[in-house]
Each structure stands twice: as C-alpha cells, then as structure tokens.
Write an enzyme that holds these catalytic residues in place. Structure first.
Site, PDB file in Angstrom:
ATOM      1  N   ASP B   7       0.859  -1.171   0.000  1.00 27.27           N
ATOM      2  CA  ASP B   7       0.000   0.000   0.000  1.00 27.27           C
ATOM      3  C   ASP B   7       0.907   1.237   0.000  1.00 27.27           C
ATOM      4  O   ASP B   7       2.089   1.158   0.367  1.00 27.27           O
ATOM      5  CB  ASP B   7      -0.873  -0.057   1.261  1.00 27.27           C
ATOM      6  CG  ASP B   7      -1.756   1.156   1.422  1.00 27.27           C
ATOM      7  OD1 ASP B   7      -2.234   1.692   0.405  1.00 27.27           O
ATOM      8  OD2 ASP B   7      -1.979   1.572   2.583  1.00 27.27           O
ATOM      9  N   GLU B   9      -0.174   5.119   0.704  1.00 30.56           N
ATOM     10  CA  GLU B   9      -0.422   6.135   1.745  1.00 30.56           C
ATOM     11  C   GLU B   9      -0.429   5.475   3.129  1.00 30.56           C
ATOM     12  O   GLU B   9      -1.086   4.459   3.336  1.00 30.56           O
ATOM     13  CB  GLU B   9      -1.758   6.834   1.482  1.00 30.56           C
ATOM     14  CG  GLU B   9      -1.734   7.693   0.230  1.00 30.56           C
ATOM     15  CD  GLU B   9      -3.100   8.297  -0.071  1.00 30.56           C
ATOM     16  OE1 GLU B   9      -3.435   9.326   0.531  1.00 30.56           O
ATOM     17  OE2 GLU B   9      -3.835   7.726  -0.905  1.00 30.56           O
ATOM     18  N   GLU B  15      -0.693  10.432   4.151  1.00 23.88           N
ATOM     19  CA  GLU B  15      -2.041  10.475   3.584  1.00 23.88           C
ATOM     20  C   GLU B  15      -2.149  11.754   2.759  1.00 23.88           C
ATOM     21  O   GLU B  15      -1.998  12.862   3.285  1.00 23.88           O
ATOM     22  CB  GLU B  15      -3.091  10.485   4.700  1.00 23.88           C
ATOM     23  CG  GLU B  15      -3.086   9.228   5.569  1.00 23.88           C
ATOM     24  CD  GLU B  15      -3.590   8.002   4.836  1.00 23.88           C
ATOM     25  OE1 GLU B  15      -4.338   8.159   3.839  1.00 23.88           O
ATOM     26  OE2 GLU B  15      -3.229   6.877   5.248  1.00 23.88           O
ATOM     27  N   ASP B 152      -2.121  -0.669   5.717  1.00 27.45           N
ATOM     28  CA  ASP B 152      -2.369  -0.160   7.066  1.00 27.45           C
ATOM     29  C   ASP B 152      -3.833  -0.063   7.444  1.00 27.45           C
ATOM     30  O   ASP B 152      -4.148   0.267   8.592  1.00 27.45           O
ATOM     31  CB  ASP B 152      -1.701   1.211   7.235  1.00 27.45           C
ATOM     32  CG  ASP B 152      -2.379   2.286   6.395  1.00 27.45           C
ATOM     33  OD1 ASP B 152      -3.008   1.940   5.367  1.00 27.45           O
ATOM     34  OD2 ASP B 152      -2.289   3.465   6.763  1.00 27.45           O
TER      35      ASP B 152
END
Lengths: 205, 205
Positions: B7, B9, B15, B152
């Site tokens: 992943d 961000e 983010e 996350d």
C-alpha cells in the site's frame, strides 16, 4: 492508464549467454535453440559448462555486471518510467539479471529463477510459467490497463500480439518479414515515439 | 519467485488529502469516508473544493512534492527492491503520486487516474478497477508468484487476505482487533523482517 511491457535482452541489456561467452572466452556458451532445439536440454548443457569451468553464481554475477546495460538504455528506461508504469518481461533468471537491474535502478522484472547451492554452484533452473510474457500482458489487460509491449525476437511475438499495441525493437529481418503487422523501432528515440503514439490521450502524468 | 505488494499512503508516503489540507490550510479537505460514506460523492466534494480555491494540477503537484515520502521509506523500499519484485497498489491517482514516485526512484505503481484539463483544472476522476488491490494480487498469484501484501487500513484487508502472506503495517488498533489473523509490523525494520520471514527459502537473489 497504461503499462509498458519491455523485453530485456536485446532491448535494454546485451544477450546474457553471448556476453558470458565473450567475457569468459567459453565458446560453447554461444549455443542457442538454433543449435539445441530443446530448451531444457540447452539449459542443462549451459549449466554443465559453467560447472565444468568452476563458475559459480558470484563469478557469473561479476561477469554480468561488467556487461552493463546497452548504451542509452538507462536514460530511455528512466524517461519511460517517469510517464508510464513499466514491467520488464524476460525469459532470463533473476540471479543473472540482478547486477544489471541494479544499474537500471530496479525496474520491476518478471522472469524465472535459478536454484543455487550455498557454495554458489547453480544446481538447476525453474521456469516460473510457460509463455509467461503473453500471460502477464493478459493479466494487466484484465486489470484494465492499456498495454504496449516491445521486444526483438520470435519469443516476444505472442506478447506483442496479446498487447493493445505491439512494437518490434531492432528485430532481425526475418522477424520483420514474418510479422509485418507490428511497427518497427530501430533505436530508443523511435521506440519512445512508438510508445507515446500508441498511448496518446491515455498518458497518466 | 515473489512479488511484494505495498500500500502507498500510510506505508511509504503521508495520507495525501490530509497533507493537502495541512499544507494548503483548507480544512474541508480533511473529510474522509467517515464523514461522507459515499466515495464518489466524497471525491466530487474534494475536487469542487480544489476548484473553488483555484488549485490546479501544477499547484497540487508542488504541494505534494513538498510532503516527501515518510522518513526511512526510500531506504526501506530500495532495500526490498534489491531482493524482490515490488508493486505498489494504491487507491490514489497517478497525477497525485507522481512527485513522490520520482523521489522513490519510480517503483511500479497500480492506482487510478484524474482527468485534467489543459489549463490544469481537475475535471474528473477515473477508478481503473474496483477492488483492484485484491485483483492485482490474484493476478500475480495466477502468474505463479508468491505474494506478500502489506497495508495499514481496512481497504487493504482484501488484498492481505488474497496474498500468500498478509502483513498489517502501523494499523489503527481497531484494524488489529478486527483482523487478528495478520501479523503486525510497527516500523520498517519489522516490516522487512515480516517480508523476509514470509519469503524464507524463496528469495530470488
């Protein structure tokens, strides 16, 4: 959204077995499937030759590192990677390609693998998947990517046909004659142009 | 032969919408699907806000470039890329990610795309494929790759479940509680360890 699939040997790096023959002086490593049509038999012959000459993985990786990428390959690849996603599809082995991938700043590579003993002797080879170049392009298409594929030889043509856009890069005349449906790029500038033309209006920058 | 799916961000970069809110001072960009559950509606709201503030793609790319990758992300990623193939799977957009991909030396990224007018105004967004993270992992498995996936948050859990090995990276406690089947890595050293443990004996170097 596009993925550019590039063949490795003959497109970004030299032919590895030819380079190994040149740099080690072992002429018998020049054999190709033209001499030994069965690929499994050819690979076993090649691994036997390396073993007879006492060449383990460390020696071979040093020789391959000395080959370097083809002139201009790094600049070409970084330019393409700055605009599109790139995955290199090759029938070489990760351990052979590794020193050259380092010099190309670690592009993503799908290929096969050697089985190496702890003393560096190459024991065997493992083909991840037959016809994997074509299957990878098909997988990318199923993920809704536009695909451009470029390669230089017969074993790239199923991948070129599977892709939304196939391009021959510096192919032998026989391949040009047998596959007149694919445009031909004769240098990196032409290949860049062919890729951008294929993806015009679909560029994700 | 393995592909590590990461992943983006929260794992390698901040983010993006939170960062945009921080750096532009536009608080309304902080809204998430917790505030506006319909993602399409949320995205239209975000693009309207950017438009109202006269922020075009060039402005936004400058702001995102200033965010930079997370501390240690570049070293972590280059280390993993030197041993395994890595594909980043993200629900962001290519144009947003681009300035940070440059700073991460152009790893391969599968995500979505914005539609940008010639004056830089963001007109619309295009989701390449719903649930694309999970589908990409499934595609890699069909190509005979061992897969490790790390992410996350909730929207990573289908990808983690699809992979041969799923790892949560710095997740909120609620995600840990809801998905006790996944090991948790709390920093890059632990994530590296989790990846190597998962792929032990299958490392292609």
């Amino acid at each position: 959204m596009a993925i550019v699939c590039l063949d490795l040997e003959g497109v970004l790096i030299p032919e590895i077995w030819i380079g190994l023959a040149d740099l080690t002086g072992i002429d018998s490593l020049r054999a190709t499937t033209r001499d030994v049509p069965d690929y499994d038999q050819l690979m076993r012959q090649r691994l036997s030759i390396l073993d007879e000459h006492g060449l383990g993985m460390n020696d071979i990786q040093r020789v391959i590192a000395d080959m370097g990428p083809l002139a201009g390959a790094h600049e070409f690849l970084m330019d393409i990677r700055s605009r599109h996603q790139v995955v290199i599809l090759s029938d070489t082995f990760y351990q052979f390609a590794r020193p050259l991938m380092a010099r190309l700043d670690w592009p993503t590579l799908f290929c096969h693998e050697l089985e190496v003993a702890s003393d560096g002797r190459i024991r065997d080879f493992r083909i991840r998947l037959a016809d994997h170049k074509r299957k990878a392009v098909a997988a990318f298409r199923s993920l809704n990517f536009d695909t451009v594929a470029a390669g230089d030889s017969y074993n790239d043509t199923t991948m070129l046909a599977e892709a939304d856009h196939g391009v021959l890069y510096q192919p032998p005349q026989q391949v040009i004659d047998d596959f007149p449906e694919f445009p031909v790029a004769r240098d990196y500038a032409e290949l860049r142009e062919a890729v951008e033309t294929a993806l015009e209006g679909r560029v994700a920058v």
